[in-house]
Design a protein around this motif. Structure first.
Motif, PDB file in Angstrom:
ATOM      1  N   TRP A 162      -9.612  -2.402   5.434  1.00  0.00           N
ATOM      2  CA  TRP A 162      -8.620  -1.918   6.397  1.00  0.00           C
ATOM      3  C   TRP A 162      -7.373  -2.782   6.317  1.00  0.00           C
ATOM      4  CZ3 TRP A 162      -7.430  -5.327  10.563  1.00  0.00           C
ATOM      5  CH2 TRP A 162      -8.318  -6.410  10.713  1.00  0.00           C
ATOM      6  N   SER A 163      -6.286  -2.244   6.818  1.00  0.00           N
ATOM      7  CA  SER A 163      -5.057  -3.013   6.926  1.00  0.00           C
ATOM      8  C   SER A 163      -4.256  -2.476   8.110  1.00  0.00           C
ATOM      9  CB  SER A 163      -4.263  -2.979   5.625  1.00  0.00           C
ATOM     10  OG  SER A 163      -4.047  -1.664   5.200  1.00  0.00           O
ATOM     11  N   PHE A 213       0.845  -1.193   0.000  1.00  0.00           N
ATOM     12  CA  PHE A 213       0.000   0.000   0.000  1.00  0.00           C
ATOM     13  C   PHE A 213       0.874   1.235   0.000  1.00  0.00           C
ATOM     14  CE2 PHE A 213      -2.093   3.501   2.221  1.00  0.00           C
ATOM     15  CZ  PHE A 213      -3.104   3.737   1.307  1.00  0.00           C
ATOM     16  N   ASN A 214       0.774   2.008  -1.049  1.00  0.00           N
ATOM     17  CA  ASN A 214       1.449   3.299  -1.110  1.00  0.00           C
ATOM     18  C   ASN A 214       2.954   3.163  -0.854  1.00  0.00           C
ATOM     19  OD1 ASN A 214       1.012   6.055  -1.608  1.00  0.00           O
ATOM     20  ND2 ASN A 214       1.099   6.547   0.583  1.00  0.00           N
ATOM     21  N   ASP A 236      -4.294  12.161   4.726  1.00  0.00           N
ATOM     22  CA  ASP A 236      -4.114  12.645   3.353  1.00  0.00           C
ATOM     23  C   ASP A 236      -3.553  11.561   2.438  1.00  0.00           C
ATOM     24  OD1 ASP A 236      -1.682  12.466   4.553  1.00  0.00           O
ATOM     25  OD2 ASP A 236      -0.965  14.458   3.940  1.00  0.00           O
ATOM     26  N   LEU A 237      -3.737  10.288   2.819  1.00  0.00           N
ATOM     27  CA  LEU A 237      -3.243   9.180   1.999  1.00  0.00           C
ATOM     28  C   LEU A 237      -4.274   8.831   0.927  1.00  0.00           C
ATOM     29  CD1 LEU A 237      -2.038   7.052   5.033  1.00  0.00           C
ATOM     30  CD2 LEU A 237      -0.552   8.165   3.352  1.00  0.00           C
ATOM     31  N   PRO A 238      -3.828   8.230  -0.184  1.00  0.00           N
ATOM     32  CA  PRO A 238      -4.792   7.834  -1.213  1.00  0.00           C
ATOM     33  C   PRO A 238      -5.633   6.649  -0.752  1.00  0.00           C
ATOM     34  CG  PRO A 238      -2.595   7.049  -1.767  1.00  0.00           C
ATOM     35  CD  PRO A 238      -2.440   7.903  -0.550  1.00  0.00           C
ATOM     36  N   GLY A 239      -6.823   6.509  -1.331  1.00  0.00           N
ATOM     37  CA  GLY A 239      -7.625   5.321  -1.090  1.00  0.00           C
ATOM     38  C   GLY A 239      -6.922   4.094  -1.637  1.00  0.00           C
ATOM     39  N   ARG A 240      -7.469   2.908  -1.320  1.00  0.00           N
ATOM     40  CA  ARG A 240      -6.875   1.673  -1.815  1.00  0.00           C
ATOM     41  C   ARG A 240      -7.519   1.203  -3.107  1.00  0.00           C
ATOM     42  NH1 ARG A 240      -7.960  -3.453  -2.327  1.00  0.00           N
ATOM     43  NH2 ARG A 240     -10.042  -3.258  -1.458  1.00  0.00           N
ATOM     44  N   CYS A 241      -8.831   1.392  -3.238  1.00  0.00           N
ATOM     45  CA  CYS A 241      -9.544   0.784  -4.368  1.00  0.00           C
ATOM     46  C   CYS A 241     -10.541   1.761  -4.981  1.00  0.00           C
ATOM     47  CB  CYS A 241     -10.224  -0.498  -3.890  1.00  0.00           C
ATOM     48  SG  CYS A 241     -10.975  -1.445  -5.214  1.00  0.00           S
TER      49      CYS A 241
END
Ligand SMILES: [Ca+2]
Ligand SMILES: [Ca+2]
Length: 205
Positions: A192-193, A41-42, A140-145
């Motif tokens: 979630w993770s 992720f990211n 401010d992180l991007p979404g996952r999907c």
């Protein structure tokens, strides 16, 4: 000796703290997990992703102690809806330590304006009303999907729980009850993770 506040009583003092587990998943180490999986992720390897699922971490052979501290860096991806009781929620997340539920709450990544806001219960247990992303470490992180190309659709929280505990093993369960009845792909809608788990045994007197 370090004064650790009033979790048990205001006379409680920390005599010893031993870090027994610290995993940010960068070494792809899942050895104490009953089940688990990793994804990127990211740019970071994290534990996940999950949707209506539980993870179980079992830590045996703990040194003598009378309290335990668990810190989890939690990532909440995409459109978590918080408290509302409808087709979209509530969206629960919980943590259990040796079978004892220490957190049962909701999270929201929704926009929040005077005319529209989906409130969350965190940092308290459900049901309470806080604005989306209250107490988040970053939001401010991007979404996952669903919102993978938009910033502001993954929020990161650092959650710490300290409980009275003296057993020689610790079982950590984290899970969710996510609800999105109107989504074609609910797992893409919200998931979630976990980016890091740290555990310390403590001796308080
Ligand atoms: Ca949603
Ligand atoms: Ca939902």
């Amino acid at each position: 000796m370090i004064f650790v506040g009033c979790w048990f009583s205001c006379e409680t003092r920390l005599q010893e703290e031993v870090k027994i587990y610290d995993n940010d998943f960068s070494q792809s180490d899942l050895s104490n997990f009953e089940s688990g999986r990793l994804f990127d992720f990211n740019g970071d390897t994290v534990l996940g992703y999950f949707h209506n699922e539980e993870i179980l971490l079992n830590l045996p052979d703990l040194p003598a102690h009378n309290a335990i501290k668990v810190t989890i860096d939690l990532l909440l991806h995409d459109s978590w809806d918080g408290n509302p009781d409808n087709i979209g929620g509530p969206d629960f997340w919980y943590m259990q330590l040796n079978g004892q539920e220490v957190l049962r709450t909701t999270f929201s990544n929704s926009p929040c304006e005077s005319t529209y806001c989906l409130y969350q219960s965190y940092p308290d247990n459900y049901p309470r009303f806080y604005e989306p992303k209250t107490a988040a470490e970053s939001s401010d992180l991007p979404g996952r999907c669903q919102y993978q190309n938009s910033l502001g659709w993954t929020s990161r929280y650092q959650i710490t729980k300290i409980i009275s505990h003296s057993a020689s093993n610790l079982e950590i369960v984290c899970g969710d009850e996510l609800k999105q009845e109107n989504a074609a792909d609910p797992v893409c809608d919200e998931s979630w993770s976990i980016a890091r788990i740290q555990v310390s045994t403590m001796t308080l007197n």
